[in-house]
Write a protein that holds these residues in place. Structure first.
Motif, mmCIF file in Angstrom:
data_model
loop_
_atom_site.group_PDB
_atom_site.id
_atom_site.type_symbol
_atom_site.label_atom_id
_atom_site.label_comp_id
_atom_site.label_asym_id
_atom_site.label_seq_id
_atom_site.Cartn_x
_atom_site.Cartn_y
_atom_site.Cartn_z
ATOM 1 N N ARG A 251 13.933 -9.000 3.986
ATOM 2 C CA ARG A 251 13.274 -8.580 2.751
ATOM 3 C C ARG A 251 11.783 -8.944 2.753
ATOM 4 O O ARG A 251 10.949 -8.187 2.280
ATOM 5 C CB ARG A 251 13.987 -9.241 1.573
ATOM 6 N N GLU A 252 11.455 -10.100 3.313
ATOM 7 C CA GLU A 252 10.061 -10.549 3.365
ATOM 8 C C GLU A 252 9.212 -9.627 4.237
ATOM 9 O O GLU A 252 8.059 -9.355 3.917
ATOM 10 C CB GLU A 252 9.987 -12.000 3.868
ATOM 11 N N GLN A 253 9.763 -9.140 5.344
ATOM 12 C CA GLN A 253 9.034 -8.188 6.189
ATOM 13 C C GLN A 253 8.710 -6.914 5.409
ATOM 14 O O GLN A 253 7.597 -6.397 5.487
ATOM 15 C CB GLN A 253 9.862 -7.797 7.410
ATOM 16 N N LEU A 254 9.682 -6.433 4.677
ATOM 17 C CA LEU A 254 9.486 -5.225 3.873
ATOM 18 C C LEU A 254 8.447 -5.477 2.776
ATOM 19 O O LEU A 254 7.568 -4.651 2.553
ATOM 20 C CB LEU A 254 10.802 -4.758 3.259
ATOM 21 N N ARG A 255 8.517 -6.617 2.121
ATOM 22 C CA ARG A 255 7.555 -6.950 1.073
ATOM 23 C C ARG A 255 6.128 -6.953 1.625
ATOM 24 O O ARG A 255 5.224 -6.359 1.044
ATOM 25 C CB ARG A 255 7.872 -8.315 0.459
ATOM 26 N N ILE A 256 5.946 -7.569 2.782
ATOM 27 C CA ILE A 256 4.621 -7.624 3.409
ATOM 28 C C ILE A 256 4.154 -6.224 3.794
ATOM 29 O O ILE A 256 2.993 -5.872 3.589
ATOM 30 C CB ILE A 256 4.630 -8.580 4.620
ATOM 31 N N ALA A 257 5.056 -5.405 4.319
ATOM 32 C CA ALA A 257 4.695 -4.037 4.698
ATOM 33 C C ALA A 257 4.268 -3.218 3.480
ATOM 34 O O ALA A 257 3.299 -2.454 3.542
ATOM 35 C CB ALA A 257 5.865 -3.362 5.412
ATOM 36 N N ILE A 258 4.975 -3.386 2.368
ATOM 37 C CA ILE A 258 4.636 -2.645 1.143
ATOM 38 C C ILE A 258 3.277 -3.092 0.609
ATOM 39 O O ILE A 258 2.422 -2.264 0.304
ATOM 40 C CB ILE A 258 5.736 -2.820 0.073
ATOM 41 N N VAL A 259 3.060 -4.393 0.505
ATOM 42 C CA VAL A 259 1.790 -4.913 -0.003
ATOM 43 C C VAL A 259 0.641 -4.484 0.900
ATOM 44 O O VAL A 259 -0.413 -4.049 0.431
ATOM 45 C CB VAL A 259 1.837 -6.456 -0.154
ATOM 46 N N THR A 260 0.845 -4.562 2.202
ATOM 47 C CA THR A 260 -0.186 -4.158 3.155
ATOM 48 C C THR A 260 -0.523 -2.679 2.995
ATOM 49 O O THR A 260 -1.689 -2.295 2.963
ATOM 50 C CB THR A 260 0.274 -4.447 4.601
#
Length: 98
Positions: free
Chosen positions: A54-63
C-alpha cells in the motif's frame, strides 16, 4: 452512477454512518471533474503495474499528482496555466498587495 444509488450501497452507507455525495446531473455538485481526475490517475498510475504494498502505491500516487498533474497539466479554468503556475502568480500578487 446507478450503482451508487442501489439499495445495497445506500444500506452500506447508512450502516457506516456515511452520506453519499451524488448530486443531480448538471448541478454544481456534479462530480465530473473528479471523475476525470480519477480516470487519469487510473490510466497513469493504477493500471501501469500491480502494487504489492500500500505504501508503494501511496508514494506513486503522490508523486504522479505532484510531478505530473500539478506541474504539467494545463487547466482551462486557470487560464491554461498549470496549478503550480497559477499558485505562483497568485502568491506573488498577494505578496505585492501586502
Amino acid at each position: 452512477g446507478s450503482q451508487f444509488r442501489s439499495r445495497k450501497f445506500l444500506r452500506a452507507l447508512a450502516r457506516h454512518r456515511m452520506v453519499g455525495s451524488m448530486g443531480r446531473v448538471g448541478s454544481s455538485g456534479d462530480n465530473a471533474a473528479m471523475e476525470s481526475f480519477f480516470a487519469l490517475l487510473q490510466k497513469n498510475v493504477l493500471n501501469r503495474r500491480s502494487w504489492t504494498a500500500r505504501e508503494q502505491l501511496r508514494i506513486a500516487i503522490v508523486t504522479w499528482i505532484e510531478r505530473t498533474y500539478h506541474r504539467r497539466r494545463r487547466q482551462a479554468r486557470l487560464g491554461r496555466l498549470t496549478p503550480i503556475e497559477f499558485e505562483t502568480i497568485m502568491n506573488t500578487t498577494v505578496a505585492l498587495a501586502a
